[in-house]
Design an enzyme around this catalytic site. Sequence first.
Site, PDB file in Angstrom:
ATOM      1  N   ASP A 183       0.869  -1.376   0.005  1.00 53.99           N
ATOM      2  CA  ASP A 183      -0.014   0.023   0.024  1.00 53.99           C
ATOM      3  C   ASP A 183       0.752   1.310  -0.039  1.00 53.99           C
ATOM      4  O   ASP A 183       1.900   1.431   0.368  1.00 53.99           O
ATOM      5  CB  ASP A 183      -0.989  -0.083   1.187  1.00 53.99           C
ATOM      6  CG  ASP A 183      -2.247   1.135   1.268  1.00 53.99           C
ATOM      7  OD1 ASP A 183      -2.466   1.592   0.018  1.00 53.99           O
ATOM      8  OD2 ASP A 183      -2.543   1.129   2.093  1.00 53.99           O
ATOM      9  N   HIS A 192       2.729   3.265  -8.994  1.00 53.67           N
ATOM     10  CA  HIS A 192       2.579   1.817  -9.345  1.00 53.67           C
ATOM     11  C   HIS A 192       3.889   1.206  -9.725  1.00 53.67           C
ATOM     12  O   HIS A 192       4.234   0.193  -9.591  1.00 53.67           O
ATOM     13  CB  HIS A 192       1.431   1.485  -9.871  1.00 53.67           C
ATOM     14  CG  HIS A 192       0.054   1.937  -9.144  1.00 53.67           C
ATOM     15  ND1 HIS A 192      -0.282   1.324  -8.043  1.00 53.67           N
ATOM     16  CD2 HIS A 192      -0.952   2.822  -9.416  1.00 53.67           C
ATOM     17  CE1 HIS A 192      -1.284   1.926  -7.745  1.00 53.67           C
ATOM     18  NE2 HIS A 192      -1.883   2.764  -8.760  1.00 53.67           N
ATOM     19  N   LEU A 249      11.850 -19.640  -4.315  1.00 56.13           N
ATOM     20  CA  LEU A 249      11.025 -18.933  -3.516  1.00 56.13           C
ATOM     21  C   LEU A 249       9.614 -18.999  -4.609  1.00 56.13           C
ATOM     22  O   LEU A 249       9.626 -18.907  -5.639  1.00 56.13           O
ATOM     23  CB  LEU A 249      11.419 -17.435  -3.584  1.00 56.13           C
ATOM     24  CG  LEU A 249      10.206 -16.481  -3.120  1.00 56.13           C
ATOM     25  CD1 LEU A 249      10.116 -16.576  -1.574  1.00 56.13           C
ATOM     26  CD2 LEU A 249      10.504 -14.972  -3.482  1.00 56.13           C
TER      27      LEU A 249
END
Length: 241
Positions: A17, A34, A128
């Site tokens: 956020d 973004h 990962l």
Amino acid sequence: MTDQNKAVPRHVAIVMDGNGRWAKKRFLPRFFGHKQGVDALVRIVQACIDRNIEHLTVFAFSSENWKRPSDEVSGLMGLVLAAVSRYLARMGAMGVRIRIVGDRDAVSEKLRNAWNEAESSTRHNSKLTLNVAFNYGGRWDIVQAARAAMQAGVKPEELSEAKLSEFMAMSYAPDPDLFIRTGGEVRISNFLLWQAAYSELVFSDCLWPDFGEAQLDAAIAAFRERDRRFGGVKAEAALEA
């Protein structure tokens, strides 16, 4: 992992956020925030690998984000396509397995194809697992799991927490140990409602594009300080009682 002081979470979930506010502070359109957020994600992926974290799940686009201005939504969709094109080979070389979590019906065929390519080309990687929650909502996840269970013929008396968990969108992953939200907001915003039942929550004032290794390490340090009892008590506490 046996030494609590050196323990790292096996699974970290992050609500990324603050992208829009980061851009606003710099008098830039929200899209630039973004874009910087994607770069921050790449940094954190590498940081998680360096710390032997097995799963990283990020909230990229919620099912409620469709309410945002159409130009921002369109820009986000384009950014996702560009990010896949730009970073897919790099992620693959890093040993990252990419999995997309969410309702794919509402996105374009072009975006679905890009996701399929990302998942297919990285499916053998094991350093990962990066779970990207896109058009995802925790309530949606529970509803789709219930529907899938019914479609699979699970009888009411057979339905348990363990059984329903088999139908959740991330049934292949352990529940997140550490749940981080950046940007100063103190809520979970419909993210991983089922899976985060016993996650340790850490809220950071840092805006996501500025989030880096120092902030991740601070969250892990907070995680290590927590006494995780999962509703029970430790043996010594039980004896004292």
